[in-house]
Design a protein around this motif. Structure first.
Motif, PDB file in Angstrom:
ATOM      1  N   MET A  90     -56.832 -54.076   4.605  1.00 49.45           N
ATOM      2  CA  MET A  90     -55.634 -54.744   5.102  1.00 49.45           C
ATOM      3  C   MET A  90     -54.804 -53.782   5.943  1.00 49.45           C
ATOM      4  SD  MET A  90     -54.564 -57.018   1.731  1.00 49.45           S
ATOM      5  CE  MET A  90     -54.516 -55.657   0.552  1.00 49.45           C
ATOM      6  N   LEU A  91     -54.047 -54.324   6.897  1.00 51.84           N
ATOM      7  CA  LEU A  91     -53.222 -53.534   7.808  1.00 51.84           C
ATOM      8  C   LEU A  91     -51.806 -54.089   7.829  1.00 51.84           C
ATOM      9  CD1 LEU A  91     -52.853 -51.437  10.163  1.00 51.84           C
ATOM     10  CD2 LEU A  91     -53.589 -53.274  11.710  1.00 51.84           C
ATOM     11  N   ASP A  92     -50.827 -53.203   7.673  1.00 54.80           N
ATOM     12  CA  ASP A  92     -49.407 -53.553   7.723  1.00 54.80           C
ATOM     13  C   ASP A  92     -48.836 -52.967   9.009  1.00 54.80           C
ATOM     14  OD1 ASP A  92     -46.692 -53.927   7.323  1.00 54.80           O
ATOM     15  OD2 ASP A  92     -46.594 -52.856   5.409  1.00 54.80           O
ATOM     16  N   ILE A  93     -48.466 -53.819   9.959  1.00 51.32           N
ATOM     17  CA  ILE A  93     -47.933 -53.376  11.251  1.00 51.32           C
ATOM     18  C   ILE A  93     -46.423 -53.271  11.184  1.00 51.32           C
ATOM     19  CG2 ILE A  93     -47.604 -54.016  13.672  1.00 51.32           C
ATOM     20  CD1 ILE A  93     -50.345 -55.255  13.678  1.00 51.32           C
ATOM     21  N   GLY A  94     -45.912 -52.051  11.442  1.00 56.88           N
ATOM     22  CA  GLY A  94     -44.469 -51.812  11.372  1.00 56.88           C
ATOM     23  C   GLY A  94     -43.996 -51.872   9.941  1.00 56.88           C
ATOM     24  N   CYS A  95     -44.551 -51.004   9.101  1.00 59.43           N
ATOM     25  CA  CYS A  95     -44.378 -51.144   7.642  1.00 59.43           C
ATOM     26  C   CYS A  95     -42.969 -50.853   7.145  1.00 59.43           C
ATOM     27  CB  CYS A  95     -45.379 -50.260   6.907  1.00 59.43           C
ATOM     28  SG  CYS A  95     -45.048 -48.485   7.014  1.00 59.43           S
ATOM     29  N   THR A 132     -53.769 -49.924   5.214  1.00 55.36           N
ATOM     30  CA  THR A 132     -53.244 -48.977   6.195  1.00 55.36           C
ATOM     31  C   THR A 132     -51.894 -49.491   6.660  1.00 55.36           C
ATOM     32  OG1 THR A 132     -55.457 -48.358   6.951  1.00 55.36           O
ATOM     33  CG2 THR A 132     -53.621 -47.863   8.422  1.00 55.36           C
ATOM     34  N   ALA A 133     -50.879 -48.632   6.606  1.00 58.27           N
ATOM     35  CA  ALA A 133     -49.518 -49.016   6.992  1.00 58.27           C
ATOM     36  C   ALA A 133     -49.079 -48.145   8.162  1.00 58.27           C
ATOM     37  CB  ALA A 133     -48.565 -48.845   5.807  1.00 58.27           C
ATOM     38  N   VAL A 134     -48.814 -48.769   9.306  1.00 60.30           N
ATOM     39  CA  VAL A 134     -48.438 -48.032  10.517  1.00 60.30           C
ATOM     40  C   VAL A 134     -46.966 -48.259  10.817  1.00 60.30           C
ATOM     41  CG1 VAL A 134     -48.901 -47.701  12.972  1.00 60.30           C
ATOM     42  CG2 VAL A 134     -50.782 -48.287  11.414  1.00 60.30           C
ATOM     43  N   GLU A 135     -46.237 -47.166  11.056  1.00 60.67           N
ATOM     44  CA  GLU A 135     -44.796 -47.254  11.307  1.00 60.67           C
ATOM     45  C   GLU A 135     -44.414 -46.302  12.437  1.00 60.67           C
ATOM     46  OE1 GLU A 135     -41.040 -47.787  11.815  1.00 60.67           O
ATOM     47  OE2 GLU A 135     -42.149 -49.111  10.468  1.00 60.67           O
ATOM     48  N   LEU A 136     -43.673 -46.804  13.421  1.00 58.23           N
ATOM     49  CA  LEU A 136     -43.286 -46.027  14.594  1.00 58.23           C
ATOM     50  C   LEU A 136     -42.175 -45.025  14.300  1.00 58.23           C
ATOM     51  CD1 LEU A 136     -43.550 -45.583  17.659  1.00 58.23           C
ATOM     52  CD2 LEU A 136     -41.983 -47.503  17.995  1.00 58.23           C
ATOM     53  N   ASP A 137     -41.200 -45.416  13.497  1.00 61.92           N
ATOM     54  CA  ASP A 137     -40.037 -44.561  13.245  1.00 61.92           C
ATOM     55  C   ASP A 137     -40.359 -43.461  12.232  1.00 61.92           C
ATOM     56  OD1 ASP A 137     -37.044 -44.056  13.416  1.00 61.92           O
ATOM     57  OD2 ASP A 137     -37.291 -44.415  11.265  1.00 61.92           O
ATOM     58  N   THR A 138     -40.025 -42.241  12.550  1.00 59.17           N
ATOM     59  CA  THR A 138     -40.369 -41.096  11.701  1.00 59.17           C
ATOM     60  C   THR A 138     -39.717 -41.191  10.330  1.00 59.17           C
ATOM     61  OG1 THR A 138     -40.651 -39.649  13.622  1.00 59.17           O
ATOM     62  CG2 THR A 138     -40.283 -38.581  11.494  1.00 59.17           C
TER      63      THR A 138
END
Length: 241
Positions: free
Chosen positions: A44-49, A69-75
């Motif tokens: 499963m993938l979480d976009i903008g977690c 997998t959890a992808v997040e742009l903000d540090t």
């Protein structure tokens, strides 16, 4: 403002995230359909977690047995999500990646992609840059989100997300123009007698997908009492239920 949100099985710190844990994410995390045993690629993938709330809800629902997998742009949000995962009962089930989903590259294909995406279009910018990024489609336009999800979705996979009613028409137009089929749609009313406030939805790339009639979900009745339907959906997460 609260530093976090306590669920029955895990705690979400969100003080360093532009977007705090809210009803939208809780609804989506409980509503989205999980991958089936028949799917060869159950990841499963979480976009903008953000804080990691959706990933942790999915981990609870699957007992940590399906990789996420959890992808997040903000540090700051990515760092907080990683900390929340590490302190949860499923630290090995979720991998948090700090990065831009639009440049994320992997050979993996996901049975479920889930997202509580930015939704404001052509709105006045926020003075808070991280909040602007989290809420406005400038950082992740619907077209780009749909195209990226299409490239990462397994053949029989589903893309589930939540959007406010004001954004639903634009998203639906973008999705159908790109060959997506809506599998499930749920109209959410915050209070009885009020207009629909948001839509829970699941989309597929399958050409044999059939569209189901929209369902409805009421959060509170006219007296401010949570509906039985809402309680049932979130019973495993809300302490008050």
């Amino acid at each position: 403002m609260s530093a976090g949100f306590q669920c029955k099985q895990f705690y979400i710190g969100h003080q360093h995230c532009a977007m705090k844990v809210g009803t939208d994410a809780l609804l989506l995390g409980a509503w989205a359909a999980l991958p089936t045993a028949l799917q060869a690629t159950p990841a499963m993938l979480d976009i903008g977690c953000g804080s990691g709330i959706l990933s942790l809800m999915l981990a609870q629902r699957t007992g940590g047995q399906i990789p996420i997998t959890a992808v997040e742009l903000d540090t700051n949000a990515a760092t907080q999500a990683a900390a929340n995962v590490a302190l949860s009962p499923w630290p090995d089930a979720i991998r948090v990646i700090k990065g831009d989903i639009l440049t994320y590259s992997t050979a993996e294909r996901y049975a479920l992609i889930i997202s509580n995406p930015p939704f404001f279009q052509h709105a006045l910018p926020s003075q808070d840059a991280t909040r602007q990024q989290a809420r406005h489609t400038d950082s992740l336009p619907f077209a780009a989100l749909l195209d990226k999800a299409a490239s990462l979705l397994a053949p029989a996979g589903e893309f589930s997300l939540v959007l406010p009613a004001a954004s639903q028409q634009a998203f639906t137009a973008a999705a159908t123009a790109r060959g997506w089929q809506c599998l499930r749609l749920c109209q959410v009313q915050t209070t009885a007698g009020k207009p629909v406030s948001r839509y829970l939805q699941s989309w597929s790339r399958s050409t044999i997908a059939t569209f189901a009639e929209p369902a409805s979900l009421l959060i509170q009745d006219g007296a401010g009492v949570y509906s039985a339907q809402y309680r049932d959906l979130l019973r495993d997460f809300y302490l008050k239920f």
